[in-house]
Write a protein that holds these residues in place. Sequence first.
Motif, short mmCIF file in Angstrom:
data_model
loop_
_atom_site.label_atom_id
_atom_site.label_comp_id
_atom_site.label_asym_id
_atom_site.label_seq_id
_atom_site.Cartn_x
_atom_site.Cartn_y
_atom_site.Cartn_z
N ASN A 280 -1.33 -33.44 5.83
CA ASN A 280 -0.87 -32.91 5.30
C ASN A 280 0.67 -32.09 4.94
O ASN A 280 0.99 -32.14 6.03
CB ASN A 280 -2.28 -31.90 4.36
CG ASN A 280 -3.24 -32.64 4.41
OD1 ASN A 280 -3.08 -32.94 3.31
ND2 ASN A 280 -4.02 -31.91 5.52
N THR A 281 1.49 -32.94 4.52
CA THR A 281 2.66 -32.38 3.80
C THR A 281 2.15 -30.71 3.27
O THR A 281 0.88 -30.66 2.51
CB THR A 281 3.02 -32.93 2.75
OG1 THR A 281 2.83 -33.11 1.49
CG2 THR A 281 3.79 -33.89 2.91
N LEU A 282 3.27 -29.78 3.27
CA LEU A 282 3.37 -28.54 2.58
C LEU A 282 4.01 -28.23 1.65
O LEU A 282 5.46 -28.25 2.51
CB LEU A 282 3.09 -27.19 4.16
CG LEU A 282 2.22 -26.21 3.65
CD1 LEU A 282 0.23 -26.86 3.57
CD2 LEU A 282 2.26 -24.99 4.81
N PHE A 283 4.49 -28.49 1.12
CA PHE A 283 5.06 -27.82 -0.21
C PHE A 283 5.23 -26.77 -0.06
O PHE A 283 6.05 -26.28 -0.05
CB PHE A 283 4.94 -29.21 -1.37
CG PHE A 283 5.66 -29.16 -2.63
CD1 PHE A 283 7.26 -29.26 -1.88
CD2 PHE A 283 6.57 -28.34 -3.14
CE1 PHE A 283 8.40 -29.93 -2.81
CE2 PHE A 283 7.12 -27.79 -4.27
CZ PHE A 283 8.26 -28.60 -3.83
N SER A 284 4.45 -25.76 -1.01
CA SER A 284 4.66 -24.71 -1.31
C SER A 284 3.40 -24.37 -2.56
O SER A 284 2.54 -24.85 -2.38
CB SER A 284 5.95 -24.43 -2.95
OG SER A 284 5.09 -25.19 -3.78
N TYR A 285 3.43 -23.02 -2.57
CA TYR A 285 2.00 -22.02 -2.76
C TYR A 285 2.65 -20.83 -3.68
O TYR A 285 3.59 -20.10 -3.18
CB TYR A 285 1.28 -21.34 -1.66
CG TYR A 285 0.45 -21.34 -2.30
CD1 TYR A 285 -1.48 -22.20 -2.92
CD2 TYR A 285 0.22 -19.32 -2.23
CE1 TYR A 285 -2.38 -20.91 -3.23
CE2 TYR A 285 -1.59 -19.15 -2.84
CZ TYR A 285 -1.98 -19.85 -3.82
OH TYR A 285 -3.34 -18.88 -3.52
N GLY A 286 2.04 -20.61 -5.60
CA GLY A 286 2.09 -19.42 -5.60
C GLY A 286 3.31 -19.49 -6.84
O GLY A 286 3.00 -20.68 -7.18
#
Length: 222
Positions: free
Chosen positions: A64-70
Amino acid sequence: MTKQVKNQILKYLYNQKLFGFNYHSNLNINFYSSCDFNLPNSLNDLKNSVANCHLCELSKGRKNTLFSYGNNQSKLMFVCDEPTKSEDELGIFYSGNTGELLSKMIENVLNIKKEEVYITTLAKCRGSKEASFQNFESCSCYFHKQLEIINPRLIIAVGEKVYSYLMKNDEDFSQNRGKTLNFNSSLLIPIFSPIHLLKNPSLKKDTYLDMLKIKNLYEELN
């Protein structure tokens, strides 16, 4: 063009190469970066661009790609170096032991929910090998576009690699850890990474004090 014809052409070119003929220069995919393209001004569109990115070798091994959170409106941004194994498998931040520790650092010391801050990574994929500065460069415009859109007042550089890459220097991380530095139009504070703290529990006290400093500065900014 049929598969049979393609194979015949490839065989012909390979035989020619044996005799010293080259039809193109060697391709180094690490040379390319997100800076070679016009990037969208929407975070959702930017996230889609990242999800479809294959600019470096990390993309070959990712799950998976991890872009952002929050919170996209947060004045506080945490920047990690690359997705952890758990984050890559699940596609979400704060997964695994390191993610749980970072979550506790935010919620128990800053006294805010982890959803209230914005978190991202320099490298958006996890490969079979540890991400290098060259991989950070491949993702650099994705990251800087996030900075432009979010426009945080305070950036937390999580770990020595993030600090060294963002500040572009070889200064001793231990001497600058916990200090308030200037980064573009934002303030930046480097802290130990959760994985380093799990390996060196004696450093948790220093990090606790760093987080208290971040808490006070964050409250002043609000």
